[in-house]
Design a protein around this motif. Structure first.
Motif, short mmCIF file in Angstrom:
data_model
loop_
_atom_site.label_atom_id
_atom_site.label_comp_id
_atom_site.label_asym_id
_atom_site.label_seq_id
_atom_site.Cartn_x
_atom_site.Cartn_y
_atom_site.Cartn_z
N ILE A 94 0.85 -1.21 0.00
CA ILE A 94 0.00 0.00 0.00
C ILE A 94 0.88 1.25 0.00
O ILE A 94 0.67 2.18 -0.78
CB ILE A 94 -0.94 0.00 1.24
CG1 ILE A 94 -1.91 -1.17 1.17
CG2 ILE A 94 -1.69 1.33 1.33
CD1 ILE A 94 -2.66 -1.43 2.48
N LEU A 95 1.88 1.23 0.89
CA LEU A 95 2.77 2.40 0.98
C LEU A 95 3.49 2.63 -0.35
O LEU A 95 3.65 3.76 -0.81
CB LEU A 95 3.79 2.21 2.10
CG LEU A 95 3.20 2.27 3.52
CD1 LEU A 95 4.24 1.80 4.53
CD2 LEU A 95 2.76 3.69 3.86
N LYS A 96 3.89 1.53 -0.97
CA LYS A 96 4.59 1.68 -2.26
C LYS A 96 3.64 2.21 -3.32
O LYS A 96 4.03 3.04 -4.15
CB LYS A 96 5.17 0.33 -2.69
CG LYS A 96 6.32 -0.11 -1.80
CD LYS A 96 7.11 -1.20 -2.44
CE LYS A 96 8.58 -0.91 -2.26
NZ LYS A 96 9.44 -1.69 -3.10
N ALA A 97 2.40 1.73 -3.30
CA ALA A 97 1.42 2.24 -4.27
C ALA A 97 1.21 3.74 -4.07
O ALA A 97 0.95 4.47 -5.03
CB ALA A 97 0.10 1.49 -4.11
N LEU A 98 1.32 4.18 -2.83
CA LEU A 98 1.14 5.62 -2.55
C LEU A 98 2.37 6.43 -2.95
O LEU A 98 2.35 7.66 -2.87
CB LEU A 98 0.86 5.83 -1.05
CG LEU A 98 -0.48 5.28 -0.53
CD1 LEU A 98 -0.55 5.43 0.98
CD2 LEU A 98 -1.65 6.00 -1.18
N GLY A 99 3.43 5.72 -3.33
CA GLY A 99 4.63 6.43 -3.79
C GLY A 99 5.76 6.44 -2.78
O GLY A 99 6.74 7.17 -2.95
N ALA A 100 5.64 5.59 -1.74
CA ALA A 100 6.72 5.55 -0.74
C ALA A 100 7.98 4.95 -1.38
O ALA A 100 7.92 3.91 -2.03
CB ALA A 100 6.29 4.71 0.45
N SER A 101 9.08 5.61 -1.20
CA SER A 101 10.35 5.14 -1.77
C SER A 101 10.92 4.03 -0.89
O SER A 101 10.51 3.87 0.27
CB SER A 101 11.34 6.31 -1.82
OG SER A 101 11.61 6.73 -0.50
N TYR B 10 11.96 5.42 2.37
CA TYR B 10 10.83 5.71 3.26
C TYR B 10 10.42 4.44 4.02
O TYR B 10 10.22 4.47 5.24
CB TYR B 10 9.67 6.22 2.41
CG TYR B 10 8.52 6.84 3.18
CD1 TYR B 10 8.46 8.22 3.36
CD2 TYR B 10 7.50 6.07 3.71
CE1 TYR B 10 7.40 8.81 4.03
CE2 TYR B 10 6.44 6.65 4.39
CZ TYR B 10 6.39 8.02 4.54
OH TYR B 10 5.35 8.60 5.23
N ALA C 293 5.51 -4.10 -5.44
CA ALA C 293 4.27 -3.51 -4.94
C ALA C 293 3.05 -4.32 -5.38
O ALA C 293 2.12 -4.53 -4.59
CB ALA C 293 4.16 -2.07 -5.42
#
Lengths: 365, 243
Positions: A273-280, A283, A358
């Motif tokens: 989920i975090l990766k889908a939101l753009g978390a590197s 992060y 992801a």
């Protein structure tokens, strides 16, 4: 926001969080207890060395602290001879019989020992009179639950406690010197000799004269003796502490690794989920690193609290054998050790999390 | 939207796909998930993509969302050329250019609804209060009273509204919804679809929705049909029926 997520993650799995903190806390306790014992016991020895009141110690050359058990290399006739040296006010020899670490029996000439120390204070009882009389200090009496009149078996013989003295003077167990000389087979010999100098300004001169006369003997001032009772002066203790620190790092590493590895597996979907939101990747790693850092800090605080507990346990159960010192200087070091172990333990799980695909993570159930 | 791969795009086009191909290597076999897809989506359009399992619609969704790199072809979202991006660039692209709504809501279970929304802003590097667009969207979503609850204390419909709020909080160029009603009963499904349509009509949000459900697809302005990695003509043109 990351901190909020980290705290909520830790709260979400309270059992795992508590176990991780406990494991890190135990490793920190291990470090603080071992270091505290090393310093505490050495300081206790130093305190008792100071309590003797001697200005100079004469020991066999090359003898290490805590050794010399049972050996009595000096002829006791040397004692009155030393008393005749200029500026020597008092000389007395003792015979040592080592018991189970860290205790030893000191055979003393009570009258001279009393004068040397400035007065032995009896908490209870009196000095030796009967052949089986023994004097102990109050901490040893507390540890062994002894009172005046109690029987105690040492060196294959039964002794009667005739007196209990205040602690802090050379040893915790005392017998007449002749008795120790007899059962160590060193009749007429002493293990070490203590000298009182008439004026402290003359100590250096007396020492120099003695060195000149007895070059093979170890002749040390009180401060030189006390300085030897430090962790830095005793190489095996330094090595021992390093080994314990290493073990603590390994314990912290293993527990944090397992905890964070499990956390990453459990949170595969959340990482997706975090990766889908753009978390590197950085992060994601930061979240896990902060989580383990928080565990390490909480574990460090717990370990510090536990070290007070272990000190109390030693104080109550074996006050004469083990003295643990609380070591505030070591708190940041112990916390750094815990953080180091936690950091190492989080490296691979966080790398794995950061590298997770992801799409696969989002499909994970 | 400046991601290093800005290209000149037709002003009204939000999505421009030409000759898109995606081939997966499964063991020693090449699986062609997309076999040359051409699709344009206008700014402010609500498009439904309908197709059976294996038609390639999820692969298209993942490529448009910057979760997957295409094998060949051109994919532009706004002025961003996704085909030319590296992994790290696609990660940056996802931060503020697309919003995802998933079938399983995919909220972080440990955070409150509000924090689920806030973390999307945090990841995008936005720390101030949400803009007017989001305030109006939140009004439409009707979840203001539930923001302090954690997902486990919310119904599926409420969770999906929070997921929509999270998806649009950064005012993305494109909202991608993957079976957004797949886990909801019909009442909540209609409510969520109504919300998507309201977001599209009132706020001009461009939406691309994948669905199996023809009734859900009917909420869109246009329906695109996929089969075997191609876009195919639909049974009754590409214009969604009036609702």
């Amino acid at each position: 926001m990351i901190n909020q997520l980290v705290i909520e993650n830790l709260k979400h799995r309270p059992v795992r969080t508590c176990l991780s903190v406990l494991a890190i806390g135990i490793s920190v306790t291990l470090v603080l207890t071992i270091v505290g014992l090393s310093h505490g016991m050495l300081e206790d020895n130093a305190r008792r060395a100071r309590g003797i009141g001697a200005d100079l110690w004469i020991r066999p050359g090359g003898m290490q602290l805590g050794t010399g058990g049972g050996s009595a290399p000096f002829n006791e006739k040397l004692v009155p001879a030393l008393e005749k040296f200029e500026h020597v006010a008092l000389a007395t020899g003792t015979a040592i019989y080592p018991l189970q670490f860290p205790q030893s029996i000191q055979g003393i000439d009570f009258e001279k020992f009393d004068r040397l120390t400035g007065g032995v204070r009896f908490v209870e009882g009196r000095v030796f009179r009967a052949p089986d009389d023994i004097v102990v200090d109050s901490e040893y009496a507390a540890e062994r639950k002894l009172k005046v009149g109690s029987k105690i078996k040492l060196v294959e013989r039964e002794w009667t406690v005739c007196g209990i003295i205040e602690p802090g003077k050379l040893s915790r167990i005392f017998l007449p010197i002749q008795v120790v000389q007899e059962f160590t087979g060193n009749t007429g010999k002493v293990s070490q000799i203590f000298l009182k100098v008439d004026d402290e300004r003359n100590i250096a001169a007396v020492k120099a004269k003695l060195k000149e006369t007895f070059p093979e003997y170890g002749i040390l001032t009180l401060e030189e003796i006390v300085s030897l009772y430090s962790v830095d002066a005793i190489a095996p203790i330094k090595i021992f502490i390093r080994v314990i620190v290493g073990i603590a790092v390994v314990i912290g590493f293993v527990f944090v690794f397992l905890s964070m590895y499990t956390a990453v597996l459990e949170r595969t979907r959340e990482i997706g989920i975090l990766k889908a939101l753009g978390a590197s990747p950085a992060y994601i790693m930061a979240i896990l690193m902060r989580e383990s850092a928080l565990l390490a800090l909480a574990g460090s605080l717990l370990g510090i609290a536990f070290s007070y507990g272990t000190r109390e346990i030693f104080r109550i159960l074996i006050p004469a054998s083990m003295q643990q010192k609380i070591m505030p200087d070591w708190w940041p070091i112990a916390a750094a050790i815990a953080l180091g172990g936690a950091f190492l333990g989080t490296l691979y799980p966080s790398y794995r999390a950061a590298k997770q695909d992801a799409i696969e993570a989002l499909a994970y159930d | 939207m400046t991601n290093g791969h800005a290209t000149a795009a037709t002003p009204d086009l939000m999505v421009e796909i030409q000759g898109l191909r995606k081939t997966y290597r499964v063991g020693e076999v090449d699986v062609h998930a997309l076999r040359g897809v051409d699709l344009n989506v206008n700014r402010g359009e609500f498009v439904a993509i309908v197709g059976p399992s294996g038609s390639g619609k999820s692969t298209l969704f993942h490529i448009l969302g910057g979760l997957l790199a295409p094998s060949a072809g051109t994919v532009r979202v706004g002025d961003q050329d996704l085909a030319a991006m590296r992994d790290s660039e696609r990660t940056n692209f996802r931060k503020a250019n697309v919003g995802f709504v998933f079938q399983k809501y995919n909220l972080l279970p440990t955070l409150s609804a509000e924090d689920n929304i806030n973390i999307a802003r945090h990841i995008a590097g936005k720390n101030g209060p949400p803009d007017e667009f989001f305030a109006r969207a939140l009004e439409l979503l009707g979840i203001a009273q539930r923001l302090h609850h954690k997902p486990r204390a919310m119904s599926g419909g409420e969770q999906q509204r929070v997921a929509i709020a999270r998806a649009i909080v950064n005012h993305p160029a494109l909202l991608l919804a993957d079976e957004p009603t797949g886990n909801l009963d019909s009442e909540n499904s209609d409510a969520v679809l109504d919300l998507l349509r309201e977001l599209n009509h009132r706020l001009g949000q461009t939406i691309l929705m994948i669905t199996h459900d023809p009734e859900a697809a009917a909420f869109a302005d246009r329906i695109v049909y996929m089969r075997d990695g191609h876009i195919v003509p639909g049974p009754s043109s590409t214009k969604a029926p009036d609702r």
